[in-house]
Design an enzyme around this catalytic site. Structure first.
Site, PDB file in Angstrom:
ATOM      1  N   HIS A  57       0.912  -1.126  -0.009  1.00  0.00           N
ATOM      2  CA  HIS A  57      -0.361   0.187   0.066  1.00  0.00           C
ATOM      3  C   HIS A  57       0.832   1.270  -0.056  1.00  0.00           C
ATOM      4  CE1 HIS A  57      -3.939  -1.709   0.858  1.00  0.00           C
ATOM      5  NE2 HIS A  57      -3.138  -2.881   1.544  1.00  0.00           N
ATOM      6  N   LYS A  79      -8.105  13.795   4.872  1.00  0.00           N
ATOM      7  CA  LYS A  79      -7.279  12.728   4.597  1.00  0.00           C
ATOM      8  C   LYS A  79      -6.298  12.795   5.897  1.00  0.00           C
ATOM      9  CE  LYS A  79      -6.567  13.701   0.371  1.00  0.00           C
ATOM     10  NZ  LYS A  79      -6.444  12.918  -0.597  1.00  0.00           N
ATOM     11  N   ARG A  80      -5.463  11.821   6.043  1.00  0.00           N
ATOM     12  CA  ARG A  80      -4.204  11.875   7.002  1.00  0.00           C
ATOM     13  C   ARG A  80      -3.602  13.280   6.787  1.00  0.00           C
ATOM     14  NH1 ARG A  80      -3.621   8.028  11.264  1.00  0.00           N
ATOM     15  NH2 ARG A  80      -1.909   9.214  11.673  1.00  0.00           N
ATOM     16  N   LYS A 122       1.088  14.325   0.836  1.00  0.00           N
ATOM     17  CA  LYS A 122      -0.225  14.752   0.634  1.00  0.00           C
ATOM     18  C   LYS A 122      -0.620  16.268   0.346  1.00  0.00           C
ATOM     19  CE  LYS A 122      -2.232  10.607   2.777  1.00  0.00           C
ATOM     20  NZ  LYS A 122      -2.902   9.998   2.065  1.00  0.00           N
ATOM     21  N   THR A 162      -8.437   6.403  -1.878  1.00  0.00           N
ATOM     22  CA  THR A 162      -9.606   6.056  -1.959  1.00  0.00           C
ATOM     23  C   THR A 162     -10.840   7.101  -1.454  1.00  0.00           C
ATOM     24  OG1 THR A 162      -9.363   5.313   0.231  1.00  0.00           O
ATOM     25  CG2 THR A 162      -9.270   3.562  -1.318  1.00  0.00           C
ATOM     26  N   LYS A 198     -14.599   8.095  -3.687  1.00  0.00           N
ATOM     27  CA  LYS A 198     -15.802   8.684  -2.666  1.00  0.00           C
ATOM     28  C   LYS A 198     -16.332  10.089  -3.269  1.00  0.00           C
ATOM     29  CE  LYS A 198     -13.753   5.858   0.970  1.00  0.00           C
ATOM     30  NZ  LYS A 198     -13.081   6.090   2.318  1.00  0.00           N
TER      31      LYS A 198
HETATM   32  C1  26W Z   1       4.240   0.726  10.096  1.00  0.00           C
HETATM   33  C2  26W Z   1       3.199   1.959  10.143  1.00  0.00           C
HETATM   34  C3  26W Z   1       2.433   1.834   8.743  1.00  0.00           C
HETATM   35  C4  26W Z   1       0.906   1.785   9.154  1.00  0.00           C
HETATM   36  C5  26W Z   1       0.236   1.905   8.039  1.00  0.00           C
HETATM   37  C6  26W Z   1       2.580   1.988   7.527  1.00  0.00           C
HETATM   38  C7  26W Z   1       2.055   2.059   6.538  1.00  0.00           C
HETATM   39  C8  26W Z   1       0.580   1.955   6.939  1.00  0.00           C
HETATM   40  C9  26W Z   1      -0.418   1.828   5.510  1.00  0.00           C
HETATM   41  C10 26W Z   1      -0.019   1.212   4.447  1.00  0.00           C
HETATM   42  C11 26W Z   1      -0.615   3.259   5.126  1.00  0.00           C
HETATM   43  C12 26W Z   1      -1.781   3.542   4.185  1.00  0.00           C
HETATM   44  O1  26W Z   1      -2.782   3.517   4.752  1.00  0.00           O
HETATM   45  N1  26W Z   1      -1.714   3.477   2.996  1.00  0.00           N
HETATM   46  C13 26W Z   1      -2.647   3.669   2.080  1.00  0.00           C
HETATM   47  O2  26W Z   1      -3.614   2.707   1.643  1.00  0.00           O
HETATM   48  C14 26W Z   1      -4.587   2.942   0.974  1.00  0.00           C
HETATM   49  C15 26W Z   1      -5.288   1.812   0.706  1.00  0.00           C
HETATM   50  O3  26W Z   1      -4.468   1.181  -0.352  1.00  0.00           O
HETATM   51  C16 26W Z   1      -4.176   3.808  -0.460  1.00  0.00           C
HETATM   52  O4  26W Z   1      -5.179   4.193  -1.099  1.00  0.00           O
HETATM   53  C17 26W Z   1      -3.233   5.072  -0.321  1.00  0.00           C
HETATM   54  O5  26W Z   1      -2.754   5.616  -1.266  1.00  0.00           O
HETATM   55  C18 26W Z   1      -2.195   4.785   1.047  1.00  0.00           C
HETATM   56  O6  26W Z   1      -1.492   5.819   1.321  1.00  0.00           O
END
Ligand code: 26W
Length: 793
Positions: A351, A530-531, A536, A638, A642
């Site tokens: 992701h 978004k975060r 971003k 995503t 929406k």
């Molecule tokens: C280890 C800490 C950590 C926690 C969560 C690292 C990375 C993440 C996630 C992968 C971050 C995340 O939410 N990524 C997002 O995933 C979405 C679903 O596929 C994408 O649409 C977003 O572009 C992406 O930033």
């Protein structure tokens, strides 16, 4: 599912109110009614749930296990009502008792068991798997505290614990019988060539099941969340000896494992507790999977035919070594069979390509917490190196670190990205050499979102217009939205515009009530939610907002398109720069909203605690969707999908799924700007790219000068010197280099918004072209190309 009549529903609610909640209806609170209604609706779900479970056993279907550290579910009652077609019925039933459905729904806390995109995607996938009758189970952790609650003090983010479980949770069933011991630490000895692990710590994983019902209640799957419980009970002896804390230690220690969600969403914390949480989820799930499989079959070689496991990013990547451990150490298979079976069951979704988000655990920590798995990882690595003759840096264990992305890749049958661009970038950058070593393993599955929650539920006004125009049934066949085009007319445009207007008025009323700020519903609602993260580029948005404010002040009489800038989103607690951006937005809002010269031409609002429920309220009210990340950084996005579904137009870069949204809605209906991913890489190679860009943009220079002078922080003029300096000298995400293009695109947006006929036509094309972005289409892709499973029933 047998349709429920209003009277039966009323009877069920009143029965639960009296016999489950123990309240007389004349003295019941909104909370009591919410609990009673939830139990009554839950009863309706249980029937299809049991039927689905029975059919899966009878038809010996291939099951999908979706392992995720996050499930950002939001509220469950209103979603179940829409999927069961009970929304309007229950509204009438409750009204008979003077209860407003909105109050009842508003009483439910969000299940905020996730950070952002990854967690919400998992929730949308559960809804689509149930709707498509795909026998899929979600497995996660039942955090006592989900993502922190955000509030602002003096414009700064302050976090407080989220506590959704301080009240009974009507949608879960505790499963005392589904308990598994999860071992940690200790040491490993080898006896007659067999490894025997002597763990020094262990916790009990107990299951809590939540039914996930699909569209029209025809099928329901299970979300199984694990909670940690102590293996040994309260130490009475110690207690009697007066050492009370020690007596309670086992309990406290165990509960820390499922106490709280890590709020980082792009930075690998590297914390031991996080590693233990990841193993807790993975081991309990695989033990449960094997228990279920062996209750139906006795030949483990059959596993790949009956089980597909999806690792949602690297967070459950220990599934590889753990499945091998269970098959070899617990079930006596020999290594090569176990390795082969595991390699055929496991799949990995990536992701993010952000280097800081790729998990790496020190071999020291992995060896201490999971000594047996460290052994297995080294053996997997040795075979990987032998098979691929790969260079050092392609090893799983390298530089005293276990690279979880490499481990997941090497163990997986299929590895997928989440948008076409992201998957290409995986092949060309981070996973280029692994892709060469294991050709054909990487494939794309572009993300999607569930149209039940994100359109049918969140936007009943627009949904009614769609159903009136193309008939019902689009909710689980979203491609049919394209039929809207042949019904295009001024009347249809007017109906869609009226629905948008009503949503904007509703949102404005909510902002008035919650924040005391008055919004003009005629203004363009320009939204970025978004975060908060530098890639971003919320910073670029607020710099443009300052430029717009200054321009209006210079010529207030000009024909300005009034705008409301809406920001929403949380920053990871330890992410200082993101927190500075939040503070800046609030400081700018304070100045702009109090400026009589500007008045209604520009307003800035930042509602605190953005979450799933706020997104459901805000997205249907948006005119403009800000998807402005540096090209190559947002894996998919995503939220962008929406907004498109809800008739907002996108201003965005060619990043993530923006590329495919633009293809499906038509380039002429998308406000594109900025560098492509290739141009971004080229720009990085230019020394001093930021300074060069700023010196070419008088507007940007002026804006940065205002920041440097403390125009938005008179009480602390130097407050943003750090941000200004960073933009001049680093600008890691090329805000300066894309700024003028962004400004120009915003001017195009103003021009389009002022031309209502043109805007309406663009809106219709966006809604009509959004069908592809249903998570039903995504899950069909996973079923056919990754899990190789069929719908049942
Ligand atoms: C280890 C800490 C950590 C926690 C969560 C690292 C990375 C993440 C996630 C992968 C971050 C995340 O939410 N990524 C997002 O995933 C979405 C679903 O596929 C994408 O649409 C977003 O572009 C992406 O930033």
């Amino acid at each position: 599912m047998t349709p429920i009549g209003a009277d039966d529903l009323e009877a069920a609610i009143l029965r639960h109110l009296v016999y489950t909640i123990g309240k007389d209806k004349d003295h019941a609170s909104t909370h009591d009614w919410r609990m009673a209604a939830s139990y009554a609706v839950r009863d309706a779900v249980v029937d299809s749930w049991f039927a689905a479970t029975r059919q899966t056993y009878e038809q010996k279907g291939k099951r999908v296990y979706y392992l995720s550290m996050e499930f950002l579910m939001g509220r469950l009652l209103d979603d179940a009502l829409v999927n069961l077609g009970l929304h309007d019925k229950i509204k009438d039933v409750l009204a008979r008792h003077g209860i407003a459905l909105d109050d009842v729904i508003g009483d439910e806390p969000d299940a905020a068991l996730g950070n952002g995109g990854l967690g919400r995607l998992a929730a949308c996938f559960l809804d689509s798997m149930a709707t498509l009758r795909c026998p899929g189970m979600g497995y996660g952790i039942r955090y006592e505290h989900g993502l922190f609650r955000q509030r602002f003090e003096g414009g700064r983010q302050v976090e407080t614990p989220e506590d959704w479980l301080t009240q009974p949770h009507p949608w879960e069933f505790e499963r005392p019988e589904a308990n598994y011991t999860v071992p940690f630490k200790g040491w490993v000895e080898t006896v007659d060539g067999r490894a025997i692990w002597h763990p020094s710590e262990s916790v009990l994983a107990r299951a809590y099941d939540t039914p996930v019902v699909g569209w029209q209640g025809t099928w329901a799957n299970t979300l199984r969340l694990w909670a940690a419980h102590p293996t040994e009970l309260f130490d009475l002896e110690r207690f009697n000896a007066g050492d009370h804390t020690a007596a309670a230690a086992p309990e406290a220690l165990a509960r820390t494992l499922s106490r709280v969600l890590y709020p980082e969403d792009t930075t690998d914390s590297g914390k031991e507790l996080r590693l233990k949480q990841e193993f807790f989820l993975t081991s309990a799930t695989l033990q449960d999977m094997l228990r279920r499989f062996l209750s139906e079959y006795d030949d483990l070689a059959l596993l790949p035919e009956k089980v597909a496991i999806q690792m949602n990013d690297t967070h459950p990547a220990l599934a590889g070594p753990e499945l091998i451990r269970l098959l070899v150490d617990e079930h006596g298979l020999d290594w090569s069979d176990a390795r082969k079976i595991a390699g055929q069951c496991l799949n990995y979704t990536n992701h993010t390509l952000l280097p800081e988000a790729l998990e790496r655990w020190s071999t020291w920590l992995m060896g201490r917490v999971l000594p047996r798995h460290m052994q297995i990882i080294e053996r997997i690595d040795a075979e990987h190196v032998a098979a691929t003759k790969c260079p050092e840096h392609l090893r799983i264990v390298w530089h005293d670190q276990v690279h979880m992305g490499t481990l997941a890749f090497v163990m997986a049958r299929h590895v997928n990205g989440v948008s076409a661009l992201h998957t290409d970038l995986m092949k060309d950058t981070v996973f280029a050499e692994l892709n060469a070593a294991y050709p054909g393993r990487i494939l794309n599955q572009t993300n999607g979102v569930t149209p039940r929650r994100w359109l049918r539920l969140s936007n009943p006004g627009l949904s009614a217009v769609i159903t009136d125009t193309i008939e019902a049934g689009w909710e689980n066949d979203l491609g049919r939205l394209s039929e809207l085009v042949r019904h295009e007319s001024d009347a249809l445009h007017a109906a869609i515009r009226a629905a948008k207007r009503a949503n904007k008025e509703a949102f404005a009323a909510w902002v008035q009530a919650e924040m005391g700020v008055t919004l003009n519903p005629d203004a363009m609602f320009d939204v970025q939610v978004k975060r908060i993260h530098e890639y971003k580029r919320q910073l670029m948005n607020v710099l443009e907002t300052i430029a717009r404010w200054a321009a209006i002040r210079r010529d207030p009489g000009a024909d300005w398109v009034p705008r409301v800038k809406v920001f929403g989103g949380k920053a990871a607690p330890g992410y200082a720069t993101a927190k500075q951006v939040i503070r800046l937005v609030n400081d700018v809002a304070r100045v702009v909203n109090a400026d009589p010269v500007v008045g209604d031409r520009l307003k800035v609002v930042y509602p605190p605690n953005y979450n799933v429920s706020m997104a459901q309220r805000l997205i249907p009210a948006a005119d403009l969707s800000e998807q402005i990340s540096t090209a190559g950084k947002e894996a998919s996005g995503t939220g962008n999908m929406k907004f498109t579904m809800n008739g907002a137009l996108t201003i965005g870069t060619l990043d993530g799924a923006n590329v495919e949204i633009r293809e499906h809605v038509g380039a002429e209906n998308f406000f594109l700007f900025g560098m492509t991913a290739e141009e971004v890489q080229a720009c990085y190679r230019k020394p001093d790219h930021a300074r060069a860009a700023i010196l070419q943009s008088q507007v940007l220079q002026d804006v940065l000068q205002m920041l440097a002078e403390g125009r938005f922080s008179p009480e602390e003029p130097t407050r943003y010197h750090g941000l200004v300096d960073m933009t001049w000298n680093h600008d890691s995400f090329l805000v300066a280099s894309d700024f003028d293009a962004y400004m120009a695109a915003q001017a195009e947006v103003d021009a389009a918004y002022a031309d209502t006929a043109r805007w309406d036509a663009m809106v219709l094309q966006n809604i009509a072209g959004s069908g592809y972005f249903s998570s039903d289409r995504t899950i069909r892709g996973y079923m056919d190309e990754v899990w190789h499973t069929k719908a049942l029933g």
